[in-house]
Design a protein around this motif. Structure first.
Motif, mmCIF file in Angstrom:
data_model
loop_
_atom_site.group_PDB
_atom_site.id
_atom_site.type_symbol
_atom_site.label_atom_id
_atom_site.label_comp_id
_atom_site.label_asym_id
_atom_site.label_seq_id
_atom_site.Cartn_x
_atom_site.Cartn_y
_atom_site.Cartn_z
ATOM 1 N N GLU A 160 54.356 101.011 81.829
ATOM 2 C CA GLU A 160 53.458 101.788 82.686
ATOM 3 C C GLU A 160 52.638 102.783 81.861
ATOM 4 O O GLU A 160 51.449 103.012 82.139
ATOM 5 N N LEU A 161 53.254 103.341 80.836
ATOM 6 C CA LEU A 161 52.560 104.320 79.988
ATOM 7 C C LEU A 161 51.390 103.702 79.242
ATOM 8 O O LEU A 161 50.395 104.367 78.961
ATOM 9 N N LEU B 33 47.797 104.086 80.550
ATOM 10 C CA LEU B 33 47.258 105.425 80.784
ATOM 11 C C LEU B 33 46.469 105.940 79.592
ATOM 12 O O LEU B 33 46.687 105.510 78.455
ATOM 13 N N SER B 34 45.568 106.873 79.843
ATOM 14 C CA SER B 34 44.852 107.557 78.765
ATOM 15 C C SER B 34 45.818 108.508 78.073
ATOM 16 O O SER B 34 46.876 108.839 78.627
ATOM 17 N N ASP C 79 45.790 111.727 77.678
ATOM 18 C CA ASP C 79 46.074 112.907 78.504
ATOM 19 C C ASP C 79 46.984 112.542 79.679
ATOM 20 O O ASP C 79 47.910 113.293 80.021
ATOM 21 N N GLU C 80 46.721 111.380 80.275
ATOM 22 C CA GLU C 80 47.548 110.939 81.404
ATOM 23 C C GLU C 80 48.971 110.630 80.944
ATOM 24 O O GLU C 80 49.937 110.900 81.672
ATOM 25 N N ARG C 81 49.102 110.076 79.738
ATOM 26 C CA ARG C 81 50.432 109.772 79.200
ATOM 27 C C ARG C 81 51.235 111.058 79.015
ATOM 28 O O ARG C 81 52.421 111.115 79.367
ATOM 29 N N GLU D 259 50.854 113.872 80.583
ATOM 30 C CA GLU D 259 51.186 114.423 81.899
ATOM 31 C C GLU D 259 52.354 113.645 82.526
ATOM 32 O O GLU D 259 53.274 114.235 83.101
ATOM 33 N N TYR D 260 52.302 112.314 82.389
ATOM 34 C CA TYR D 260 53.366 111.477 82.954
ATOM 35 C C TYR D 260 54.703 111.764 82.269
ATOM 36 O O TYR D 260 55.741 111.917 82.918
ATOM 37 N N ASP E 188 56.038 115.000 83.499
ATOM 38 C CA ASP E 188 56.607 114.855 84.846
ATOM 39 C C ASP E 188 58.000 114.225 84.796
ATOM 40 O O ASP E 188 58.875 114.546 85.613
#
Length: 374
Positions: free
Chosen positions: A254-255, A258-259, A261-263, A265-266, A269
């Motif tokens: 799933e990672l 992602l971009s 920055d999104e990685r 953040e994920y 989380d």
């Protein structure tokens, strides 16, 4: 460096491989032998030092080269990964195309052995419900394959010694006997403690169980998020004696979509500081005895791969083969010192840059400029 991903069928090897490459390359299917020919991909080694060096280079040279992006490019070190088809019990006898798959493993420098450490009734499962038992199935096949190869080699070499009884041949024969006995006891050759000469002889044999191994426990998302302490306690003895990494191939997959920055953040989380794949890549690099030195200039900031223990001339030869022959000296500053100084100018003023000669043993993270003759 060439690393092979192995394991029983349907334990997440291809999912892990696709996540490493951040794209769908290998067929990840819910049936055995979805992979026949190895899928091969080149993966960058994560290295935040390159970004720091790029910033320092930009600060120093951007005014002079205002018409260009400085540095022009950043080049990390890399690893080649091979997604090898699942092995099954009886592979050494050719079961499940075993001979073909074992031959693929012989071509790699190190092994990432993936085992499934979660239950999912929707996924066809080979082997037991115990990761250690699954590891033993694969290791047994590798041991038996090596034993077959060594029996033939030892028999042929025994005949050779009768014709040519040199000191070197006698030493080789002694090692071959030790190797064959070790395999006959069911032990991996990586467990042998050898001197430097015997280690070189063993490397020439290119045996499967002599290759360094990283064991990857593919866990469920629930297990990863609830904490690994229970698993770590359960397999503590195995972890103490082996190189082990826990990760969730599903999360890593799933990672990959992602971009950056999104990685981040994920991961935040999930309460995870580093992705499992970043850890795996770095561990793979270390496991086969590799390290990097760094070069930095307006054209390029780059990580160069060398063997641990390599000397400065050999490192210079990685940049250009002629540099090793014409090596004069190396101007070296450890990355940490340069980063703390904030610029090459300040590092020089503080005496942090050193001039090193031909006998200098390179250290991981050395930032180097080589001086060579014409």
């Amino acid at each position: 460096m060439n690393i092979g991903i192995v394991g029983l069928p349907n334990i997440g090897k291809s999912t892990l491989f696709n996540a490493l490459l951040k794209k769908q390359t290998a067929l990840a299917a819910n049936y055995p032998f979805a992979t026949i020919e190895p899928n091969v991909g080149i993966v960058d080694v994560p290295d935040n030092r390159l970004n720091v060096l790029a910033h320092l280079v930009h600060e120093e040279y951007s005014a002079k080269y205002s018409h260009k992006d400085i540095p022009e490019r950043i080049v990390p070190a890399s690893i080649k990964f091979n997604d090898i088809a699942g092995l099954v019990k009886g592979a050494h006898k050719g079961e499940g195309l075993g001979n073909q798959f074992l031959a693929h493993i012989r071509e790699v420098d190190a092994i990432v052995h993936v085992v499934r450490a979660f239950e999912d009734t929707n996924i066809i499962r080979e082997g037991s419900i115990d990761p250690i038992s699954d590891i033993e199935v694969i290791n047994t096949e590798l041991v038996l394959a090596d034993f077959q190869a060594m029996e033939k080699r030892l028999d042929n070499f025994s005949k050779e010694i009768k014709r040519n009884k040199t000191t070197e041949n006698l030493k080789r024969h002694e090692l071959y006997e030790k190797v064959t006995q070790t395999l006959n006891r069911g032990n991996l050759l990586s467990s042998l403690l050898l001197n430097e000469e015997d280690s070189l002889y063993l490397k020439e044999l290119n045996l499967l169980t002599a290759k360094p191994v990283i064991y990857v426990f593919n866990v469920s998302e629930d297990i990863l998020l609830s904490g690994l302490s229970t698993l770590e306690e359960k397999y503590s003895e195995f972890i103490q004696n082996n190189s082990v990494l826990f990760l969730c191939a599903k999360i890593e997959s799933e990672l990959r979509a992602l971009s950056p920055d999104e990685r981040l953040e994920y991961l935040s989380d999930l309460g995870i500081s580093n992705s499992g794949l970043d850890q795996l890549i770095k561990l793979g690099f270390k496991t086969v005895g590799l390290q990097t030195f760094l070069t930095a200039g307006p054209k390029e900031v780059r990580a160069w791969t060398i063997r641990t223990g390599d000397k400065a001339p050999s490192a210079a030869g990685k940049i250009h083969t002629d540099f090793e022959k014409s090596f004069i000296r190396a101007e070296v500053v450890p990355f940490v010192d340069l980063s703390n100084a904030g610029s090459w100018k300040i590092a020089r003023e503080k005496g942090l840059l050193r001039l090193e000669g031909k006998d200098y043993v390179m250290q991981d993270g050395d930032v180097v400029e080589f001086r060579v003759g014409s």
